[in-house]
Design an enzyme around this catalytic site. Sequence first.
Site, PDB file in Angstrom:
ATOM      1  N   HIS A   1       0.829  -1.206   0.000  1.00 38.62           N
ATOM      2  CA  HIS A   1       0.000   0.000   0.000  1.00 38.62           C
ATOM      3  C   HIS A   1       0.865   1.259   0.000  1.00 38.62           C
ATOM      4  O   HIS A   1       0.855   2.058   0.937  1.00 38.62           O
ATOM      5  CB  HIS A   1      -0.946  -0.001   1.203  1.00 38.62           C
ATOM      6  CG  HIS A   1      -1.994  -1.060   1.115  1.00 38.62           C
ATOM      7  ND1 HIS A   1      -2.477  -1.747   2.192  1.00 38.62           N
ATOM      8  CD2 HIS A   1      -2.651  -1.579   0.038  1.00 38.62           C
ATOM      9  CE1 HIS A   1      -3.379  -2.630   1.802  1.00 38.62           C
ATOM     10  NE2 HIS A   1      -3.502  -2.541   0.493  1.00 38.62           N
TER      11      HIS A   1
ATOM     12  N   CYS B   1       2.574 -14.081   3.169  1.00 41.01           N
ATOM     13  CA  CYS B   1       3.360 -14.031   4.399  1.00 41.01           C
ATOM     14  C   CYS B   1       3.134 -15.320   5.197  1.00 41.01           C
ATOM     15  O   CYS B   1       1.986 -15.756   5.356  1.00 41.01           O
ATOM     16  CB  CYS B   1       2.934 -12.824   5.228  1.00 41.01           C
ATOM     17  SG  CYS B   1       3.690 -12.767   6.868  1.00 41.01           S
TER      18      CYS B   1
ATOM     19  N   HIS C   1     -10.516  -5.618   3.239  1.00 39.40           N
ATOM     20  CA  HIS C   1      -9.048  -5.626   3.231  1.00 39.40           C
ATOM     21  C   HIS C   1      -8.568  -6.942   2.628  1.00 39.40           C
ATOM     22  O   HIS C   1      -9.175  -7.994   2.838  1.00 39.40           O
ATOM     23  CB  HIS C   1      -8.528  -5.463   4.658  1.00 39.40           C
ATOM     24  CG  HIS C   1      -7.037  -5.307   4.750  1.00 39.40           C
ATOM     25  ND1 HIS C   1      -6.171  -6.374   4.669  1.00 39.40           N
ATOM     26  CD2 HIS C   1      -6.261  -4.204   4.915  1.00 39.40           C
ATOM     27  CE1 HIS C   1      -4.924  -5.934   4.782  1.00 39.40           C
ATOM     28  NE2 HIS C   1      -4.952  -4.626   4.934  1.00 39.40           N
TER      29      HIS C   1
ATOM     30  N   GLU D   1      -6.167  -9.037   3.241  1.00 46.32           N
ATOM     31  CA  GLU D   1      -5.921 -10.153   4.162  1.00 46.32           C
ATOM     32  C   GLU D   1      -7.225 -10.729   4.692  1.00 46.32           C
ATOM     33  O   GLU D   1      -7.387 -11.949   4.799  1.00 46.32           O
ATOM     34  CB  GLU D   1      -5.053  -9.701   5.341  1.00 46.32           C
ATOM     35  CG  GLU D   1      -4.733 -10.850   6.294  1.00 46.32           C
ATOM     36  CD  GLU D   1      -4.060 -10.402   7.576  1.00 46.32           C
ATOM     37  OE1 GLU D   1      -4.332 -11.020   8.629  1.00 46.32           O
ATOM     38  OE2 GLU D   1      -3.266  -9.444   7.538  1.00 46.32           O
TER      39      GLU D   1
ATOM     40  N   THR E   1      -3.857  -9.734  11.061  1.00 44.05           N
ATOM     41  CA  THR E   1      -2.524  -9.706  11.676  1.00 44.05           C
ATOM     42  C   THR E   1      -1.976  -8.306  11.917  1.00 44.05           C
ATOM     43  O   THR E   1      -1.103  -8.121  12.760  1.00 44.05           O
ATOM     44  CB  THR E   1      -1.501 -10.471  10.804  1.00 44.05           C
ATOM     45  OG1 THR E   1      -1.417  -9.839   9.519  1.00 44.05           O
ATOM     46  CG2 THR E   1      -1.900 -11.925  10.646  1.00 44.05           C
TER      47      THR E   1
ATOM     48  N   SER F   1      -2.645   2.988   3.229  1.00 47.49           N
ATOM     49  CA  SER F   1      -2.153   2.042   4.231  1.00 47.49           C
ATOM     50  C   SER F   1      -2.889   2.188   5.566  1.00 47.49           C
ATOM     51  O   SER F   1      -2.780   3.206   6.233  1.00 47.49           O
ATOM     52  CB  SER F   1      -0.647   2.256   4.455  1.00 47.49           C
ATOM     53  OG  SER F   1      -0.203   1.524   5.568  1.00 47.49           O
ATOM     54  N   SER F   2      -3.625   1.152   5.956  1.00 43.41           N
ATOM     55  CA  SER F   2      -4.303   1.153   7.264  1.00 43.41           C
ATOM     56  C   SER F   2      -3.276   1.194   8.389  1.00 43.41           C
ATOM     57  O   SER F   2      -3.453   1.896   9.387  1.00 43.41           O
ATOM     58  CB  SER F   2      -5.162  -0.104   7.416  1.00 43.41           C
ATOM     59  OG  SER F   2      -6.146  -0.155   6.414  1.00 43.41           O
ATOM     60  N   ASN F   3      -2.205   0.435   8.205  1.00 45.26           N
ATOM     61  CA  ASN F   3      -1.128   0.409   9.191  1.00 45.26           C
ATOM     62  C   ASN F   3      -0.504   1.797   9.335  1.00 45.26           C
ATOM     63  O   ASN F   3      -0.199   2.248  10.451  1.00 45.26           O
ATOM     64  CB  ASN F   3      -0.075  -0.625   8.769  1.00 45.26           C
ATOM     65  CG  ASN F   3       1.152  -0.613   9.645  1.00 45.26           C
ATOM     66  OD1 ASN F   3       2.210  -0.126   9.232  1.00 45.26           O
ATOM     67  ND2 ASN F   3       1.048  -1.151  10.844  1.00 45.26           N
TER      68      ASN F   3
ATOM     69  N   SER G   1       4.587  -0.681   5.311  1.00 44.92           N
ATOM     70  CA  SER G   1       4.534  -0.679   3.846  1.00 44.92           C
ATOM     71  C   SER G   1       5.365   0.453   3.243  1.00 44.92           C
ATOM     72  O   SER G   1       5.274   0.727   2.051  1.00 44.92           O
ATOM     73  CB  SER G   1       3.071  -0.537   3.384  1.00 44.92           C
ATOM     74  OG  SER G   1       2.481   0.610   3.958  1.00 44.92           O
TER      75      SER G   1
END
Length: 297
Positions: free
Chosen positions: A40, A96, A128, A130, A166, A231-233, A275
Amino acid sequence: MEVSIDKNSGYCFGVEFAIKMAEDEMEHEDKLYCLGDIVHNDMEVARLKAKGLAVIDREDLKDLHDCKVLIRAHGEPPETYQVALQNNIELIDASCPVVLKLQHRVKTAFDKMQREDGQIVIYGKKGHAEVIGLTGQTQEKAIVVMNDEDLDQIDFQKPVTLFSQTTKSTKGFYALKEKIEARIKAKKGKLDEVDFNANDSICRQVSNREPQLQVFAKEQDVIIFVSGKKSSNGKALYQVCLQENPRSYFVENETEISNEWFEKSDKVGICGATSTPMWLMEKVAKYIKEQDELIPA
């Protein structure tokens, strides 16, 4: 100004592994398809596109035949593998290992819940990549929750098995766990292992970024957080910085930086999401150092 880059920022293992697989493959391939953005971050996607990585979606996949397609770190549902088999597509699987292990755990738990008339609940963002891979292990029967309103989808009279995407917040997961426990107790008057099984499936390489980033943000006068807007992260980790340091700024690249953010004596810290490529943070750091002489004393 003193400019430093957070040594803990940058790609997590899963993303780094996927990009290395893509680059290795493209050394002897004119074109490699990738199912969704490999990461992302638009800057990195553009860099890899220039090398021959073509991004496609699941609908495009159905129309492809006799080619190679990369599965990114987020993983994919069983349907993707079935389509590849039917269309003679060679999959370069860069899922992953942490995600693959979680998919297996979700599938095993789902089979058990089917026998016990229970439910699989996933703490994550609906849609999302994942999460799509995880719900695919449950024939799309898993309940995806993010907030209190989403909890209304759960039947608290039936057994519940909870997992997490995760990359979600550990704090958020345990807050959600407590809310589910409270609702089961309110509905059934008790709570035991038959009623509720919570699995903290958050990647520790990702969750450890929060405390590391808190320390880094406190040590700096200014924080420049570099991340893709999708990017959510990145959004979550930027909030961690902002809570510790009000002079924190979110940028996608160096063109979004304003000299008004800095003073000559500032310690400036560069950091980013799981990311965010290191080369991009280094580019941002170099740009800020070049602006030093333009900052009034």
